[in-house]
Design a protein around this motif. Structure first.
Motif, mmCIF file in Angstrom:
data_model
loop_
_atom_site.group_PDB
_atom_site.id
_atom_site.type_symbol
_atom_site.label_atom_id
_atom_site.label_comp_id
_atom_site.label_asym_id
_atom_site.label_seq_id
_atom_site.Cartn_x
_atom_site.Cartn_y
_atom_site.Cartn_z
ATOM 1 N N ASP A 187 6.154 -22.171 40.781
ATOM 2 C CA ASP A 187 5.564 -21.392 39.692
ATOM 3 C C ASP A 187 6.039 -19.940 39.682
ATOM 4 O O ASP A 187 5.984 -19.284 38.652
ATOM 5 N N LEU A 188 6.488 -19.455 40.844
ATOM 6 C CA LEU A 188 6.983 -18.070 40.898
ATOM 7 C C LEU A 188 8.429 -17.957 40.409
ATOM 8 O O LEU A 188 8.861 -16.899 39.968
ATOM 9 N N LEU A 189 9.173 -19.053 40.470
ATOM 10 C CA LEU A 189 10.590 -18.998 40.076
ATOM 11 C C LEU A 189 10.759 -18.746 38.580
ATOM 12 O O LEU A 189 10.054 -19.335 37.754
ATOM 13 N N ALA A 190 11.726 -17.885 38.248
ATOM 14 C CA ALA A 190 12.125 -17.706 36.852
ATOM 15 C C ALA A 190 12.910 -18.950 36.430
ATOM 16 O O ALA A 190 13.431 -19.672 37.291
ATOM 17 N N PRO A 191 13.040 -19.232 35.139
ATOM 18 C CA PRO A 191 13.853 -20.377 34.705
ATOM 19 C C PRO A 191 15.269 -20.261 35.288
ATOM 20 O O PRO A 191 15.876 -19.194 35.249
ATOM 21 N N GLY A 192 15.740 -21.344 35.894
ATOM 22 C CA GLY A 192 17.074 -21.341 36.499
ATOM 23 C C GLY A 192 17.114 -20.654 37.858
ATOM 24 O O GLY A 192 18.169 -20.562 38.479
ATOM 25 N N GLY A 193 15.967 -20.184 38.326
ATOM 26 C CA GLY A 193 15.909 -19.485 39.619
ATOM 27 C C GLY A 193 16.026 -20.464 40.782
ATOM 28 O O GLY A 193 15.901 -21.681 40.608
ATOM 29 N N ILE A 194 16.281 -19.919 41.976
ATOM 30 C CA ILE A 194 16.467 -20.783 43.138
ATOM 31 C C ILE A 194 15.611 -20.340 44.322
ATOM 32 O O ILE A 194 15.329 -19.156 44.499
#
Ligand code: SAH
Ligand code: TMP
Ligand code: ZN
Length: 407
Positions: A187-194
């Motif tokens: 839930d903390l990741l931005a779209p496309g984040g890793i």
């Protein structure tokens, strides 16, 4: 032999290796006033359902990670290089022309984040151990002295926005609630984040009988197979995997939200290799205990023989790993009268359980031992190079991974 409930899938974890009662690996003891030492049963098992290797008994995190936690990540030149290279990779590949936020779990003294901070990139370190967190702050890094969990993930998102990169080195395997924490990560990741994390690789532990990787802080012993299965349960996907030579062999895992990133061919290759070579379950893994006991017999035999011939023996590196070796092999000050270590807060103390005095490196040269047990064997190249004069003067190193040898 005992069982426990798998922290990943609630299946049954079946024990395959037992080290008996052990102290906390980083609880160095004040001489003269030895505190009542906390002990727990150190035993490892594998989940019959999802294959995750984990400890059977858990130590409360606050007992291990607190204000006085002594480990400093910047204590080795090799590790400083390793983390700088990773920071440069992030800056060059993941954070190019981006306002992205980097969050690091277990940032310790800032060994990785200081480069990110220096580059002016938005970042946040999460580090519950106060003194090491202070060291990171002193280097200009923004740190919250907290344990990362799903609540904290939500707070970070609310206050700082989503993260382009979440990173955890030698930290996720320390967190028994890691599976639940993956929801917070997702839930903390931005779209496309890793989410990138690296931890000791269980296949390397088996291949080298490096049983000293097993201690209180290392709750999980990951493989690409067990991580891929764990990730799937939390809406994440293993998209890349890379073998690292640091700390005796690790895997670096890259997770992304399911479907958001292409899956690198390395994932299938490493999983296929694990299928071919790793013992399939707890029954097959019981041979590991036999290998551990052979290693113990050889090490204790070597030390006793040297001692009986009058050799003066020392230890090098009061590592957390060495706690399992010293206590399981019952090696104390009679056999190894002192251990040298560069960490200020370990010096002047006794090793947990085994009560061997820890001295600064200056005493190593002064006391000129005949033989030295290389307890920080994962930093062997660096240490042997720095201590060239010791070897040149006739001093000998004793190693025990992958086999006991004197050289
Ligand atoms: N990343 C560093 C430090 C590894 S030691 C390195 O690779 O060298 C593990 C660190 O994780 C410790 O500093 C400990 O305080 C921290 N830690 C333990 N539990 C944590 C949690 N729940 N969230 C964030 N950090 C945690
Ligand atoms: P680690 O294997 O968990 O990284 O711990 C390494 C320990 O060894 C740490 O306490 C610092 C110590 N050390 C030295 O004393 N001298 C050295 O040259 C190096 C690299 C580490
Ligand atoms: Zn399981």
């Amino acid at each position: 032999m005992t069982t426990s409930e798998c922290r990943v899938c609630a299946g049954t974890v079946v024990e395959f290796c037992d080290f008996g009662k052990q102290p906390l690996s980083n609880a160095f003891v004040r001489p003269g006033a030895p505190d009542e030492e906390y002990t727990f049963r150190l035993a490892v098992g594998a989940c019959a359902a999802c294959s995750m290797v984990q400890l059977l008994e858990e130590v409360p995190p606050e007992r291990m990670f607190h204000a006085g936690y002594p480990y400093l990540s910047s204590g080795s030149a090799g590790m400083r290089r390793h983390f700088r290279d990773f920071a440069e990779h992030l800056l060059a590949v993941e954070l190019l022309a981006d306002e992205g936020l980097v969050v690091e779990l277990g940032c310790n003294d800032g060994v990785m984040l200081h480069r990110i901070a220096e580059a002016g990139v938005r970042h946040l370190g999460v580090e519950p151990s106060r003194d090491v967190a202070e060291r990171a702050r002193a280097r200009g890094i923004d740190v919250w002295t907290e344990f990362f969990d799903t609540d904290l993930a939500a707070r970070i998102r609310a206050e700082r926005g989503p993260a382009k990169v979440i990173y955890a080195a030698n930290t996720l395997c320390h967190i028994p609630s890691a599976p639940a924490i993956l929801d917070g990560v997702r839930d903390l990741l931005a779209p496309g984040g890793i989410f990138v994390f690296e931890d000791p690789y269980f296949a390397d532990i088996v291949a080298q009988t490096s049983y000293d990787q097993i201690y209180d802080e290392h709750f999980f012993y990951f493989t690409a197979t067990s991580v891929a299965r764990m990730a799937e349960r939390h809406g994440l996907e293993l998209v890349d995997v890379e073998h690292l030579d640091v700390h005796g062999g690790e895997l670096r895992y890259t997770l992304a939200r399911t479907g958001e990133r292409p899956i690198a061919s390395a994932v299938g290759e490493v999983r296929a290799a694990e299928n071919r070579t790793l013992p399939a379950g707890p029954d097959e893994l019981r041979s590991f205990q036999a290998a551990v006991d052979t290693s113990r017999r050889e090490l204790v035999g070597t030390l006793r023989t040297l001692h009986s011939r009058g050799a003066r023996i020392a230890g090098y590196g009061a590592t957390a790993k060495s706690s399992t070796v010293l206590n399981y092999c019952e090696i104390g000050p009679a056999l190894v009268p002192f251990i040298t270590d560069s960490t200020p807060s370990k010096q002047g103390r006794l090793t947990p359980g085994s009560h061997i005095p820890v001295c600064p490196p200056s005493q190593f040269a002064a006391r000129a031992p005949d033989h030295t047990l290389l307890l920080a064997w994962n930093h062997a190249d660096e240490i042997v190079a720095n201590e060239r004069a010791y070897r040149a003067a006739g001093g000998r190193w004793i190693r025990y991974v992958p086999r006991v040898r004197v050289s």
